[in-house]
Design a protein around this motif. Structure first.
Motif, PDB file in Angstrom:
ATOM      1  N   ASP A 112      27.199  66.494  60.225  1.00 30.25           N
ATOM      2  CA  ASP A 112      26.546  65.602  61.188  1.00 30.25           C
ATOM      3  C   ASP A 112      27.494  65.439  62.370  1.00 30.25           C
ATOM      4  O   ASP A 112      28.583  64.868  62.229  1.00 30.25           O
TER       5      ASP A 112
ATOM      6  N   LYS B 170      28.848  61.973  63.159  1.00 31.02           N
ATOM      7  CA  LYS B 170      29.675  61.297  62.150  1.00 31.02           C
ATOM      8  C   LYS B 170      31.117  61.220  62.652  1.00 31.02           C
ATOM      9  O   LYS B 170      31.742  62.236  62.952  1.00 31.02           O
TER      10      LYS B 170
ATOM     11  N   SER C  92      32.017  68.226  60.635  1.00 29.93           N
ATOM     12  CA  SER C  92      31.318  67.512  61.704  1.00 29.93           C
ATOM     13  C   SER C  92      31.220  68.376  62.965  1.00 29.93           C
ATOM     14  O   SER C  92      30.192  68.399  63.640  1.00 29.93           O
TER      15      SER C  92
ATOM     16  N   HIS D  77      31.162  58.141  51.456  1.00 30.42           N
ATOM     17  CA  HIS D  77      31.749  59.478  51.358  1.00 30.42           C
ATOM     18  C   HIS D  77      31.943  59.868  49.898  1.00 30.42           C
ATOM     19  O   HIS D  77      31.616  60.995  49.483  1.00 30.42           O
TER      20      HIS D  77
END
Length: 363
Positions: free
Chosen positions: A164, A167, A180, A311
């Motif tokens: 993402d 993120k 990321s 996470h």
């Protein structure tokens, strides 16, 4: 129960913080009723005190198994639930738990037998009640496609969290920072999953490999279709509430996610008992605790307070997906699966606490 559900949408309006035990009130009620029903069922089945106590114990162990396997499920549910509108939060915590308990723990195992044995639903129910050993064998024979489907779906869920580009909070920084940055590459999660599936399928025989691969493709398609449907359905609701992300699409996503988490627990439960009704009682009790944990995580803002907790949960999901891929090759005890996920979440919680201590001024 209505009052408990509404707390999620309008938590702590009066400033009072409910005690931890208050979140588990309904879970305790279901535990009492479930164990009482399990005791009654044990007596009806065995007509002996020893047999009754055995069934009682199995129900309790199955509940603990479900909780240990699904704690990461509660964290992921809370992550999605906090984005949902109050109305859909309530629907997930009422309708969703009914679907989770009765759909995944009773109807789903019956459907597997219906499809695998090519018999009617009523015949499958009679088979479960009168010939539990044969029923169990049919369930176990369907483990390969279930593992491939569920493992693929869960791996996509886990990788989508890390790949993402928006993120900015990283736990394992050297790894998550790269993931990321590479998230801008279209379809990178799909490529990783397909490569993983191809690797594992090569260790199987020709027939098993074909079943494994086709089931994995269905798992991948299911994830993508749920994502597409979620986007289409939820975009139509944004006019009702600015920025609302959670509606029917998010609800469907959470239900499919719960189903994927449930595969491992339902199949693993047959290692303890062949009786579908005992399994439903034990796993149903565990599902209520997962629901209670979800409410507590959302209302208390635990995910925001402990920044690395999500996470740990998503790493646990990826680990679970790999375990599901490995299981057709090597049997892995459910206790290993449960403890592995709990360990990752525990380490992430400890890391979050350490980070908070070193950053006391962080709001």
């Amino acid at each position: 129960m209505q009052q408990g559900n509404n707390r999620v949408a309008g938590a702590s309006a009066n400033g009072a913080r409910p005690s931890t035990l208050s979140y588990f009130k309904w879970a305790f009620v279901v535990t009492f009723l479930g164990l009482a029903l399990g005791t009654f069922l044990g007596w009806e089945m065995t007509r002996t005190v020893g047999g009754t106590l055995t069934i009682f114990f199995i129900c309790a162990v199955l509940a603990v198994l479900e909780i240990s396997l699904s704690f990461d499920n509660a964290i992921v549910n809370a992550n999605k639930l906090k984005e949902m509108t109050p109305q859909w939060q309530h629907r997930f915590l009422t309708w969703g738990i009914v679907i989770a308990v009765f759909g995944m723990r009773i109807v789903f195992p019956l459907l597997i037998v219906v499809i695998a044995a090519n018999i009617g639903p009523w015949q499958a129910l009679v088979l479960a009640a009168t010939q539990p050993e044969q029923y169990s064998e049919i369930m176990k024979s369907a483990h390969l496609p279930i593992a491939a489907f569920g493992g693929t779906f869960l791996m996509m869920v886990g990788l989508s969290f890390f790949f993402d580009h928006e993120k900015d909070v990283h736990w394992v920084k050297w790894l998550e920072d790269k993931m990321s940055r590479y998230a801008t590459i279209r379809g990178i999660e799909v490529a990783i999953v397909l490569i993983t599936v191809l690797i594992f399928s090569r260790f199987l025989g020709p027939v098993e490999s074909q079943v494994f691969f086709s089931s994995a493709i269905w798992g991948l398609l299911t994830f993508l279709l749920v994502e597409i449907m979620g986007g289409l359905l939820d975009s139509s609701q944004q006019t009702l509430q600015a920025g609302a992300k959670g509606g029917l699409g998010a609800f469907l996503y959470l239900e499919v996610l719960d189903a994927s988490f449930s595969f491992d627990g339902v199949i693993g439960a047959f290692a303890l008992t062949h009786n579908l009704f005992v399994i439903a009682i034990g796993l149903g009790i565990g599902a209520m605790y997962v629901r209670s944990m979800t409410i507590m995580l959302v209302e208390r803002g635990t995910l925001a307070e402990y920044r690395f907790l999500e996470h740990g949960a998503f790493y646990a999901i990826i680990a679970l997906s790999v375990i599901m891929f490995v299981q057709p090759l090597v049997h892995i005890p459910e206790v290993v699966t449960g403890l592995g996920g709990a360990t990752l979440i525990g380490i992430s919680l400890w890391s979050s606490i350490r980070w908070n201590r070193h950053n006391p001024s962080h709001d």
